[in-house]
Motif scaffolding. Structure first.
Motif, PDB file in Angstrom:
ATOM      1  N   PRO A   1       0.829  -1.205   0.000  1.00  0.00           N
ATOM      2  CA  PRO A   1       0.000   0.000   0.000  1.00  0.00           C
ATOM      3  C   PRO A   1       0.864   1.256   0.000  1.00  0.00           C
ATOM      4  O   PRO A   1       2.063   1.185   0.303  1.00  0.00           O
TER       5      PRO A   1
ATOM      6  N   LEU B   1       3.707   8.838  -5.328  1.00  0.00           N
ATOM      7  CA  LEU B   1       2.372   9.391  -5.554  1.00  0.00           C
ATOM      8  C   LEU B   1       2.208  10.708  -4.825  1.00  0.00           C
ATOM      9  O   LEU B   1       2.605  10.844  -3.661  1.00  0.00           O
TER      10      LEU B   1
ATOM     11  N   GLY C   1      -2.549  11.780  -7.796  1.00  0.00           N
ATOM     12  CA  GLY C   1      -2.035  11.891  -9.143  1.00  0.00           C
ATOM     13  C   GLY C   1      -1.633  10.529  -9.674  1.00  0.00           C
ATOM     14  O   GLY C   1      -1.653   9.540  -8.940  1.00  0.00           O
TER      15      GLY C   1
ATOM     16  N   ARG D   1       7.057   6.809 -11.682  1.00  0.00           N
ATOM     17  CA  ARG D   1       7.733   5.532 -11.419  1.00  0.00           C
ATOM     18  C   ARG D   1       9.231   5.783 -11.478  1.00  0.00           C
ATOM     19  O   ARG D   1       9.760   6.149 -12.523  1.00  0.00           O
TER      20      ARG D   1
ATOM     21  N   TYR E   1     -10.437   2.849  -1.551  1.00  0.00           N
ATOM     22  CA  TYR E   1      -9.868   3.281  -2.829  1.00  0.00           C
ATOM     23  C   TYR E   1      -9.717   2.054  -3.722  1.00  0.00           C
ATOM     24  O   TYR E   1      -9.482   0.938  -3.247  1.00  0.00           O
TER      25      TYR E   1
ATOM     26  N   GLN F   1      -7.399   0.605  -6.922  1.00  0.00           N
ATOM     27  CA  GLN F   1      -6.143   0.865  -7.625  1.00  0.00           C
ATOM     28  C   GLN F   1      -5.891  -0.224  -8.667  1.00  0.00           C
ATOM     29  O   GLN F   1      -5.681  -1.382  -8.313  1.00  0.00           O
TER      30      GLN F   1
ATOM     31  N   GLY G   1      -0.311  -0.416 -11.608  1.00  0.00           N
ATOM     32  CA  GLY G   1       0.491   0.640 -12.214  1.00  0.00           C
ATOM     33  C   GLY G   1      -0.176   1.992 -12.265  1.00  0.00           C
ATOM     34  O   GLY G   1       0.387   2.935 -12.834  1.00  0.00           O
ATOM     35  N   GLU G   2      -1.368   2.106 -11.672  1.00  0.00           N
ATOM     36  CA  GLU G   2      -2.076   3.386 -11.703  1.00  0.00           C
ATOM     37  C   GLU G   2      -2.242   3.948 -10.293  1.00  0.00           C
ATOM     38  O   GLU G   2      -1.911   3.299  -9.305  1.00  0.00           O
ATOM     39  N   ALA G   3      -2.792   5.155 -10.227  1.00  0.00           N
ATOM     40  CA  ALA G   3      -3.006   5.789  -8.925  1.00  0.00           C
ATOM     41  C   ALA G   3      -4.264   5.255  -8.259  1.00  0.00           C
ATOM     42  O   ALA G   3      -5.197   4.819  -8.939  1.00  0.00           O
ATOM     43  N   PRO G   4      -4.328   5.300  -6.941  1.00  0.00           N
ATOM     44  CA  PRO G   4      -5.581   4.961  -6.247  1.00  0.00           C
ATOM     45  C   PRO G   4      -6.669   5.972  -6.606  1.00  0.00           C
ATOM     46  O   PRO G   4      -6.399   7.178  -6.704  1.00  0.00           O
TER      47      PRO G   4
ATOM     48  N   PHE H   1     -10.585   7.309  -5.457  1.00  0.00           N
ATOM     49  CA  PHE H   1     -11.511   7.329  -4.340  1.00  0.00           C
ATOM     50  C   PHE H   1     -12.817   6.636  -4.701  1.00  0.00           C
ATOM     51  O   PHE H   1     -13.400   6.896  -5.760  1.00  0.00           O
TER      52      PHE H   1
ATOM     53  N   LEU I   1      -8.192  -0.882  -1.572  1.00  0.00           N
ATOM     54  CA  LEU I   1      -7.473  -0.441  -0.384  1.00  0.00           C
ATOM     55  C   LEU I   1      -8.442   0.160   0.627  1.00  0.00           C
ATOM     56  O   LEU I   1      -9.188   1.080   0.317  1.00  0.00           O
TER      57      LEU I   1
ATOM     58  N   ALA J   1      -3.165  -3.393   3.566  1.00  0.00           N
ATOM     59  CA  ALA J   1      -2.283  -3.928   2.533  1.00  0.00           C
ATOM     60  C   ALA J   1      -2.963  -4.067   1.176  1.00  0.00           C
ATOM     61  O   ALA J   1      -2.294  -4.232   0.157  1.00  0.00           O
TER      62      ALA J   1
END
Lengths: 115, 109
Positions: free
Chosen positions: A42, A90, A107, A111, B35, B37, B40-43, B45, B87, B101
């Motif tokens: 996380p 992030l 955002g 990486r 969240y 996810q 490879g991307e952002a979380p 909401f 998450l 986790a």
């Protein structure tokens, strides 16, 4: 608009390099955050800025140096990193205030690979 | 201290319903977030609960019981695009998010 932008998307750097990650939001949010996320883990909080002042530093090594030039921008300056610092970095922003008002919007991340 | 537990992985079938549980123990509580996810991307909401009960948002619902330190995220009419990590995050009294986790959900056809 719940967009937070980050540049660059990818970064490869050597252990002696100096680089900076950038984050920008135009939602009028007054709190901004840096997180580090390793693969299959996380996000872990690194820093919090509130009204452009550093309010939380989660005992992050000094090779990471945050900066908040104004209410829309957040930078993370990197120097003398180690290979174990390779991760997804992030940025997030939120209204100042707890709970639902303080929902954090993330955002797409940078990486980072440290060689 | 804070402790947040959620299952590591779950598998469900397209069109079905799945419930992802989260239990937490925290020294201060100012709400619970879910969240999503993708790899490879952002979380992104999904939901927020601070009072006991169910919050519904389209195909997604989230439930909270503060006395039990328990929440769940319910996903209905599963679609392949729902395959992602989910998450659970608790907001403490400093408005700091502490993440579990994550639960990897795999939706199969």
């Amino acid at each position: 608009d719940t967009e937070v932008t980050q540049t660059p998307k990818h970064l490869v750097m050597g252990m002696t390099n100096k680089k900076s990650l950038k984050c920008e939001q135009h939602m009028g949010h007054r709190a901004m955050y840096w997180y580090k996320q390793k693969a299959k883990k996380p996000p872990e909080l690194m820093f919090v800025y509130s009204y452009e002042k550093l309010s939380i530093n989660e005992s992050v090594p000094s090779r990471f140096s945050p900066e908040c030039p104004n209410s829309s921008l957040l930078n993370l300056h990197l120097h003398a990193l180690q290979p174990e610092d390779s991760a997804l970095y992030l940025c997030a922003s939120s209204q100042e205030g707890g709970g639902g008002e303080g929902t954090q919007y993330f955002g797409p991340g940078t990486r980072l690979l440290v060689l | 201290g804070q402790n947040i537990d959620q299952p590591t992985e779950m598998t469900a079938t397209e069109g079905a319903i799945v419930q992802i549980n989260c239990t937490y123990q925290t020294s201060g509580f100012n709400g619970l977030f879910w969240y999503q996810q993708h790899a490879g991307e952002a979380p992104t909401f999904l939901s927020y609960n601070v009072l006991d009960g169910l919050e519904e948002k389209g195909r997604f619902s989230s439930f909270l019981s503060r006395s039990k330190g328990y929440s769940y995220l319910l996903l209905k009419e599963l679609q392949m695009k729902d395959s992602a990590s989910y998450l659970c995050a608790v907001c403490d009294l400093r408005n700091k998010l502490v993440f579990g986790a994550g639960t990897i959900l795999r939706v199969k056809s």
